[in-house]
Design a protein around this motif. Structure first.
Motif, PDB file in Angstrom:
ATOM      1  N   ASN A   6       0.807  -1.218   0.000  1.00 44.45           N
ATOM      2  CA  ASN A   6       0.000   0.000   0.000  1.00 44.45           C
ATOM      3  C   ASN A   6       0.848   1.280   0.000  1.00 44.45           C
ATOM      4  O   ASN A   6       0.351   2.363   0.303  1.00 44.45           O
ATOM      5  CB  ASN A   6      -0.941   0.002   1.205  1.00 44.45           C
ATOM      6  CG  ASN A   6      -1.957  -1.128   1.130  1.00 44.45           C
ATOM      7  OD1 ASN A   6      -2.635  -1.297   0.117  1.00 44.45           O
ATOM      8  ND2 ASN A   6      -2.040  -1.932   2.186  1.00 44.45           N
ATOM      9  N   VAL A   7       2.119   1.145  -0.314  1.00 44.03           N
ATOM     10  CA  VAL A   7       3.022   2.286  -0.340  1.00 44.03           C
ATOM     11  C   VAL A   7       2.559   3.304  -1.379  1.00 44.03           C
ATOM     12  O   VAL A   7       1.950   2.957  -2.396  1.00 44.03           O
ATOM     13  CB  VAL A   7       4.466   1.807  -0.647  1.00 44.03           C
ATOM     14  CG1 VAL A   7       4.559   1.242  -2.056  1.00 44.03           C
ATOM     15  CG2 VAL A   7       5.480   2.924  -0.429  1.00 44.03           C
ATOM     16  N   THR A   8       2.837   4.577  -1.118  1.00 38.79           N
ATOM     17  CA  THR A   8       2.500   5.658  -2.048  1.00 38.79           C
ATOM     18  C   THR A   8       3.721   6.555  -2.203  1.00 38.79           C
ATOM     19  O   THR A   8       4.664   6.486  -1.403  1.00 38.79           O
ATOM     20  CB  THR A   8       1.323   6.497  -1.532  1.00 38.79           C
ATOM     21  OG1 THR A   8       1.760   7.271  -0.397  1.00 38.79           O
ATOM     22  CG2 THR A   8       0.144   5.616  -1.116  1.00 38.79           C
ATOM     23  N   PRO A   9       3.715   7.438  -3.198  1.00 45.42           N
ATOM     24  CA  PRO A   9       4.840   8.378  -3.331  1.00 45.42           C
ATOM     25  C   PRO A   9       5.019   9.263  -2.105  1.00 45.42           C
ATOM     26  O   PRO A   9       6.100   9.812  -1.884  1.00 45.42           O
ATOM     27  CB  PRO A   9       4.458   9.204  -4.568  1.00 45.42           C
ATOM     28  CG  PRO A   9       3.600   8.298  -5.376  1.00 45.42           C
ATOM     29  CD  PRO A   9       2.812   7.523  -4.370  1.00 45.42           C
ATOM     30  N   GLU A  15      10.905   3.634   2.277  1.00 45.74           N
ATOM     31  CA  GLU A  15       9.884   2.606   2.079  1.00 45.74           C
ATOM     32  C   GLU A  15       9.491   2.445   0.610  1.00 45.74           C
ATOM     33  O   GLU A  15       8.735   1.543   0.261  1.00 45.74           O
ATOM     34  CB  GLU A  15       8.638   2.945   2.904  1.00 45.74           C
ATOM     35  CG  GLU A  15       8.876   2.938   4.415  1.00 45.74           C
ATOM     36  CD  GLU A  15       7.616   3.268   5.194  1.00 45.74           C
ATOM     37  OE1 GLU A  15       6.524   3.345   4.561  1.00 45.74           O
ATOM     38  OE2 GLU A  15       7.706   3.451   6.428  1.00 45.74           O
ATOM     39  N   HIS A  16       9.992   3.320  -0.242  1.00 48.00           N
ATOM     40  CA  HIS A  16       9.632   3.266  -1.659  1.00 48.00           C
ATOM     41  C   HIS A  16      10.199   2.009  -2.320  1.00 48.00           C
ATOM     42  O   HIS A  16      11.333   1.610  -2.049  1.00 48.00           O
ATOM     43  CB  HIS A  16      10.174   4.486  -2.401  1.00 48.00           C
ATOM     44  CG  HIS A  16       9.394   5.735  -2.161  1.00 48.00           C
ATOM     45  ND1 HIS A  16       9.373   6.785  -3.048  1.00 48.00           N
ATOM     46  CD2 HIS A  16       8.586   6.103  -1.133  1.00 48.00           C
ATOM     47  CE1 HIS A  16       8.613   7.759  -2.584  1.00 48.00           C
ATOM     48  NE2 HIS A  16       8.128   7.365  -1.408  1.00 48.00           N
ATOM     49  N   TRP A  40       7.954   9.272  -6.929  1.00 46.27           N
ATOM     50  CA  TRP A  40       8.715   8.065  -6.592  1.00 46.27           C
ATOM     51  C   TRP A  40      10.211   8.407  -6.617  1.00 46.27           C
ATOM     52  O   TRP A  40      10.693   9.082  -7.527  1.00 46.27           O
ATOM     53  CB  TRP A  40       8.406   6.939  -7.584  1.00 46.27           C
ATOM     54  CG  TRP A  40       7.022   6.368  -7.478  1.00 46.27           C
ATOM     55  CD1 TRP A  40       6.043   6.428  -8.425  1.00 46.27           C
ATOM     56  CD2 TRP A  40       6.458   5.657  -6.376  1.00 46.27           C
ATOM     57  NE1 TRP A  40       4.897   5.808  -7.982  1.00 46.27           N
ATOM     58  CE2 TRP A  40       5.123   5.314  -6.715  1.00 46.27           C
ATOM     59  CE3 TRP A  40       6.940   5.276  -5.127  1.00 46.27           C
ATOM     60  CZ2 TRP A  40       4.277   4.619  -5.862  1.00 46.27           C
ATOM     61  CZ3 TRP A  40       6.098   4.582  -4.266  1.00 46.27           C
ATOM     62  CH2 TRP A  40       4.788   4.256  -4.637  1.00 46.27           C
ATOM     63  N   LYS A  41      10.928   7.915  -5.618  1.00 47.92           N
ATOM     64  CA  LYS A  41      12.314   8.336  -5.408  1.00 47.92           C
ATOM     65  C   LYS A  41      13.368   7.360  -5.941  1.00 47.92           C
ATOM     66  O   LYS A  41      14.540   7.706  -6.026  1.00 47.92           O
ATOM     67  CB  LYS A  41      12.571   8.559  -3.908  1.00 47.92           C
ATOM     68  CG  LYS A  41      11.704   9.629  -3.268  1.00 47.92           C
ATOM     69  CD  LYS A  41      12.015  11.010  -3.853  1.00 47.92           C
ATOM     70  CE  LYS A  41      11.358  12.123  -3.049  1.00 47.92           C
ATOM     71  NZ  LYS A  41       9.895  12.125  -3.175  1.00 47.92           N
ATOM     72  N   LYS A  42      12.968   6.135  -6.279  1.00 46.40           N
ATOM     73  CA  LYS A  42      13.952   5.134  -6.695  1.00 46.40           C
ATOM     74  C   LYS A  42      13.554   4.556  -8.057  1.00 46.40           C
ATOM     75  O   LYS A  42      12.952   3.486  -8.137  1.00 46.40           O
ATOM     76  CB  LYS A  42      14.039   3.996  -5.667  1.00 46.40           C
ATOM     77  CG  LYS A  42      14.343   4.441  -4.239  1.00 46.40           C
ATOM     78  CD  LYS A  42      14.286   3.232  -3.312  1.00 46.40           C
ATOM     79  CE  LYS A  42      14.412   3.609  -1.856  1.00 46.40           C
ATOM     80  NZ  LYS A  42      14.269   2.413  -0.976  1.00 46.40           N
ATOM     81  N   ILE A  43      13.864   5.273  -9.102  1.00 49.29           N
ATOM     82  CA  ILE A  43      13.530   4.844 -10.462  1.00 49.29           C
ATOM     83  C   ILE A  43      14.838   4.588 -11.202  1.00 49.29           C
ATOM     84  O   ILE A  43      15.640   5.505 -11.403  1.00 49.29           O
ATOM     85  CB  ILE A  43      12.708   5.917 -11.206  1.00 49.29           C
ATOM     86  CG1 ILE A  43      11.457   6.291 -10.396  1.00 49.29           C
ATOM     87  CG2 ILE A  43      12.323   5.431 -12.596  1.00 49.29           C
ATOM     88  CD1 ILE A  43      10.740   7.522 -10.915  1.00 49.29           C
ATOM     89  N   ASN A 166      -0.530   0.409  -7.093  1.00 46.99           N
ATOM     90  CA  ASN A 166      -0.143   1.629  -6.403  1.00 46.99           C
ATOM     91  C   ASN A 166       1.058   2.313  -7.052  1.00 46.99           C
ATOM     92  O   ASN A 166       1.140   3.540  -7.071  1.00 46.99           O
ATOM     93  CB  ASN A 166       0.135   1.334  -4.931  1.00 46.99           C
ATOM     94  CG  ASN A 166      -1.144   1.116  -4.148  1.00 46.99           C
ATOM     95  OD1 ASN A 166      -2.121   1.825  -4.346  1.00 46.99           O
ATOM     96  ND2 ASN A 166      -1.163   0.117  -3.269  1.00 46.99           N
ATOM     97  N   ILE A 167       1.991   1.520  -7.582  1.00 51.71           N
ATOM     98  CA  ILE A 167       3.123   2.120  -8.290  1.00 51.71           C
ATOM     99  C   ILE A 167       2.642   2.893  -9.512  1.00 51.71           C
ATOM    100  O   ILE A 167       3.115   4.002  -9.799  1.00 51.71           O
ATOM    101  CB  ILE A 167       4.137   1.025  -8.712  1.00 51.71           C
ATOM    102  CG1 ILE A 167       4.858   0.463  -7.476  1.00 51.71           C
ATOM    103  CG2 ILE A 167       5.143   1.582  -9.716  1.00 51.71           C
ATOM    104  CD1 ILE A 167       5.755  -0.726  -7.780  1.00 51.71           C
ATOM    105  N   LEU A 168       1.675   2.311 -10.230  1.00 53.18           N
ATOM    106  CA  LEU A 168       1.213   2.910 -11.487  1.00 53.18           C
ATOM    107  C   LEU A 168       0.019   3.849 -11.309  1.00 53.18           C
ATOM    108  O   LEU A 168      -0.425   4.485 -12.275  1.00 53.18           O
ATOM    109  CB  LEU A 168       0.843   1.804 -12.483  1.00 53.18           C
ATOM    110  CG  LEU A 168       1.976   0.821 -12.829  1.00 53.18           C
ATOM    111  CD1 LEU A 168       1.485  -0.207 -13.837  1.00 53.18           C
ATOM    112  CD2 LEU A 168       3.200   1.555 -13.368  1.00 53.18           C
ATOM    113  N   LYS A 169      -0.481   3.952 -10.109  1.00 53.82           N
ATOM    114  CA  LYS A 169      -1.657   4.792  -9.852  1.00 53.82           C
ATOM    115  C   LYS A 169      -1.474   6.241 -10.294  1.00 53.82           C
ATOM    116  O   LYS A 169      -2.418   6.876 -10.789  1.00 53.82           O
ATOM    117  CB  LYS A 169      -2.007   4.739  -8.361  1.00 53.82           C
ATOM    118  CG  LYS A 169      -3.348   5.372  -8.012  1.00 53.82           C
ATOM    119  CD  LYS A 169      -3.693   5.138  -6.537  1.00 53.82           C
ATOM    120  CE  LYS A 169      -5.057   5.725  -6.204  1.00 53.82           C
ATOM    121  NZ  LYS A 169      -5.410   5.473  -4.778  1.00 53.82           N
TER     122      LYS A 169
END
Length: 464
Positions: A6-9, A15-16, A40-43, A166-169
């Motif tokens: 359920n993680v979000t930006p 936690e990302h 998102w911080k880790k792409i 959630n990643i693509l939301k």
């Protein structure tokens, strides 16, 4: 550390999930930009090793994006990995980088044809890797907001699907849940004949060495869609359409039938067989559109295209004043052979395009079926097209070129040769290249206007 599904930006950066993108073509770039803008911080991204330095320069200073040298590095660090490569090359790329995938990671693919992707993932990914694939059913120049995004939970628990959602939301897309097999059937049913029609139009006009909308032909209303979408398709990358046509067996069958329908209808036109032509086209109308046009039917639906006036605003040519065209008279009626053949093709194959419309329609398909529905909804408009097909000769040479082009594309695709497809596509694309910039802007505005109009009328599908 396990990733919270359920993680979000907005969650703490530590936690990302680490998001990996392998392949930085137009869609890979769109995803990288959208995910970065979301926070998102880790792409972690990569492309061909030869493009490493250029990619570093391009993404220098872009928040959260880290450029790595190749897919091995991306695969080792990422919790969610998306392969955004051409369907033709998916097996080769997964064979190279798949074994480096992080234990427990989720792997996805953005290929337009899923059969080769599924085979590659099952063959080369370690068994301790999960598979939740996806496919954005729109091009990179179209906003993802409200567009269908197919999600395929193939080898993963529900928590992994939740994490991918959630990643693509942040894309704002409408999630559609399918299997690998259903995805290929639906995309064939909504895209194969559509692409074949526009590819054939472009080839036909190229063969005539003309931009007909600049001569007062194919201007306004339905004609506006033909011109704008044809140019839009040829301005895109050839491989976007080649993969679907060549690697999807259902698409091949449909493209072959489209060529056959085009030829057989044209023969009826040449023979002047009004009774047979009317019977065939009205049978297609009944089988494809019947229940949806009957206001008394529970399946009746509001029209997608409310008025041709909406489309007139997006014409690349000027609509002649009522008494004056290049010939000194109003433009002659058109047979709309491409639309007649498309409906006939669907009828012959038993395809129900409206069943897929709200589920997973691309913007181009929504617009094109809206135009077809507009023609077939009105008996007066349809009869005018049939009359033009039989008795008007002003478009006859274009119709002939269209028949030849449709058969040529069908034969090209039947060979299964990507280089042949590329050569044929690029040959015509080169002819229209000088018109691409304007057409892309106008086409995007036209699609958005149609979506807004559909939303106002309640015909736009609700977000899931």
């Amino acid at each position: 550390m396990a990733i919270n599904p359920n993680v979000t930006p907005g969650s703490p950066p530590e936690e990302h999930p680490a998001i990996g993108l392998i392949g930085m073509g137009a869609m890979g770039n769109m995803y990288a930009r959208c995910l970065s803008q979301a926070g998102w911080k880790k792409i972690y991204i990569c492309d061909l090793p030869t493009k490493y330095e250029a990619l570093k320069t391009k993404y220098e200073g872009v928040p959260g994006v880290h450029v790595l040298e190749n897919g091995h590095y991306v695969s080792r660090v990422s919790d969610f990995i998306m392969y955004s490569v051409e369907a033709e090359y998916i097996e080769r790329v997964v064979a190279e980088y798949g074994p480096s995938t992080k234990v427990g990671a989720i792997v996805s693919g953005q290929t337009s044809v899923k059969a080769p992707e599924k085979a590659a993932f099952e063959k080369y990914l370690p068994e301790d890797v999960q598979i939740v694939s996806c496919h954005s059913l729109h091009g990179p120049s179209v906003s993802p907001v409200g567009q269908p995004l197919v999600l395929i939970k193939h080898r993963a628990p529900d928590d992994s699907l939740t994490l991918v959602e959630n990643i693509l939301k942040p894309l704002g897309s409408r999630h559609v849940y399918l299997s690998y097999e259903d995805h290929d059937i639906v995309t064939a049913n909504t895209q194969a004949v559509t692409h074949a029609a526009f590819l054939s139009m472009g080839t036909a006009w190229h063969s005539s060495l003309s931009y007909p909308w600049e001569q007062g032909l194919y201007v306004g209303g339905i004609e506006t869609v033909k011109v704008n979408i044809m140019l839009r398709i040829y301005s895109n990358k050839w491989h976007v359409y080649a993969g679907l046509a060549i690697l999807n067996p259902s698409a091949r069958v449909q493209i072959d039938q489209f060529a056959r329908s085009t030829t057989e209808i044209f023969k009826l036109m040449l023979a002047g067989d009004a009774a047979a032509l009317r019977a065939r086209i009205y049978d297609a109308r009944r089988r494809v559109f019947g229940a949806y046009l009957d206001t008394g039917s529970p399946r009746a639906r509001a029209p997608i295209l409310l008025s041709e006036d909406l489309l007139d605003r997006f014409s690349l040519g000027r609509k002649p004043a009522e008494p004056a065209s290049p010939a000194g008279r109003a433009p002659a009626p058109n047979s709309h052979l491409s639309l007649l053949a498309m409906a006939d093709c669907w009828a012959r194959l038993g395809i129900k395009p409206f069943e897929h419309l709200d589920l997973a329609a691309t913007p181009i398909f929504r617009l094109w079926i809206g135009v077809a529905e507009y023609l077939f909804r009105s008996e007066a408009r349809l009869d005018a097209a049939l009359h033009a097909a039989l008795y008007e000769t002003s478009h006859r040479s274009d119709d002939l070129e269209f028949v030849v082009a449709a058969r040529g594309w069908s034969q090209c695709i039947s060979f299964g040769n990507f280089e042949l497809y590329k050569e044929r596509f690029m040959h015509t694309a080169g002819f229209f290249e000088s018109r691409f910039e304007e057409a892309t802007k106008v086409g995007s505005a036209m699609i958005q206007a149609l979506m807004d109009s559909s939303a106002d009328q309640g015909t736009k599908p609700a977000a899931s």
